[in-house]
Design an enzyme around this catalytic site. Structure first.
Site, PDB file in Angstrom:
ATOM      1  N   ASP A   1       0.804  -1.254   0.000  1.00 40.10           N
ATOM      2  CA  ASP A   1       0.000   0.000   0.000  1.00 40.10           C
ATOM      3  C   ASP A   1       0.828   1.292   0.000  1.00 40.10           C
ATOM      4  OD1 ASP A   1      -1.913  -1.948   0.247  1.00 40.10           O
ATOM      5  OD2 ASP A   1      -2.690  -1.268   2.176  1.00 40.10           O
TER       6      ASP A   1
ATOM      7  N   LYS B   1      -6.606  -4.807  -3.029  1.00 41.85           N
ATOM      8  CA  LYS B   1      -7.231  -5.450  -1.867  1.00 41.85           C
ATOM      9  C   LYS B   1      -8.263  -4.508  -1.239  1.00 41.85           C
ATOM     10  CE  LYS B   1      -3.489  -4.441   1.503  1.00 41.85           C
ATOM     11  NZ  LYS B   1      -4.201  -3.480   2.262  1.00 41.85           N
TER      12      LYS B   1
ATOM     13  N   CYS C   1      -1.946  -2.483   7.831  1.00 47.87           N
ATOM     14  CA  CYS C   1      -1.939  -3.426   6.696  1.00 47.87           C
ATOM     15  C   CYS C   1      -0.699  -4.314   6.654  1.00 47.87           C
ATOM     16  CB  CYS C   1      -2.129  -2.660   5.393  1.00 47.87           C
ATOM     17  SG  CYS C   1      -3.806  -1.998   5.268  1.00 47.87           S
TER      18      CYS C   1
HETATM   19  C1  C5J Z   1      -3.035   0.571   5.602  1.00 54.02           C
HETATM   20  C2  C5J Z   1      -4.690   1.829   6.811  1.00 54.02           C
HETATM   21  N1  C5J Z   1      -2.585   0.383   4.365  1.00 54.02           N
HETATM   22  N2  C5J Z   1      -3.813   2.250   7.721  1.00 54.02           N
HETATM   23  N3  C5J Z   1      -4.287   1.085   5.746  1.00 54.02           N
HETATM   24  O1  C5J Z   1      -2.335   0.330   6.568  1.00 54.02           O
HETATM   25  O2  C5J Z   1      -5.859   2.130   6.908  1.00 54.02           O
END
Ligand code: C5J
Length: 227
Positions: free
Chosen positions: A26, A131, A164
């Site tokens: 991400d 995702k 994540c």
């Molecule tokens: C991820 C989030 N990618 N912190 N998402 O960690 O909402």
């Protein structure tokens, strides 16, 4: 391909690069740049910037070794049919998922904010897994991609450490993968969560996996064994 031993906690780990994938979680504009999802939640997105250089170095190293590199992106379909209302309504953000923001609709596939930041852009041939959840295995084909390449080990970086990255490492650990988290390639809006998240992974003899960093991974030594 040579086997490599990586210095890590709770102890060194020997890997076969042909059976190891980088999973970069991400690294999207929505989390790292102003005007995206991370900022709508009230976070200081500049705290994530220090992970970018080490993550780039890790990707360059892995590409030279011919390792599989998988990138993930958190986000939803434009019609938001895959976005649970319990996620959309959560908290008191300045904008919600799907609202129009400075980089397009917040956390929606196809919008500018959903893209991976240019510094860490996937190269042609590197799978990108979209995702809807926090974990990269939930409602995706990540497991199939890894199985088809005979992958047994994951080197994980990305954002955010305790959300994540952590969820994905837990999912991977339960699926039998050996996970090495590259600490300086990960970032959090909460430095204390980053530190504690890493401690949780390597505690109890590595209950979820190993923790290393880009310097030690790039300095990995040839090893007689490793899988
Ligand atoms: C991820 C989030 N990618 N912190 N998402 O960690 O909402």
């Amino acid at each position: 391909m040579k086997k490599l031993t990586i210095d890590a906690e709770p102890g060194e780990i020997a890997i076969d690069p042909a059976r190891t994938a980088i999973v970069m979680i991400d690294m999207q504009r929505d989390f790292l740049e102003p005007g995206g999802f991370g900022e709508t939640l009230g976070n200081d997105v500049s705290l994530l910037a220090k992970a970018v250089g080490p993550a780039k170095a890790l990707l360059t190293w892995a590409r030279k070794l011919g390792m599989l590199i998988v990138h993930t992106r958190e986000g939803h379909r434009p019609d938001m049919s895959d976005a649970p209302w319990a996620k959309v309504e959560r908290g008191a953000p300045s904008m919600r998922i799907g609202d129009p923001g400075a980089m397009g609709r917040i956390l929606i596939r196809g919008e500018a904010g959903h893209d991976i930041i240019p510094e860490l852009a996937p190269l042609p041939g590197e799978p990108v897994v979209d995702k809807p959840g926090k974990g990269a295995f939930y409602a995706t084909d990540l497991q199939t991609i890894l199985q088809n390449r005979g992958i047994q080990n994951l080197i994980v970086g990305g954002v955010t450490t305790e959300v994540c990255v952590h969820t994905t490492v837990r999912e991977a650990n339960d699926r039998g993968y050996r996970c090495i988290v590259a600490a300086d390639c990960c970032g959090s809006y909460f430095p204390e969560f980053h530190e504690m998240g890493l401690k949780m992974i390597k505690a109890q003899g590595g209950i979820f996996g190993w923790v290393s960093d880009s310097t030690r991974i790039l300095a990995a030594q040839d090893s007689p064994g490793g899988r």
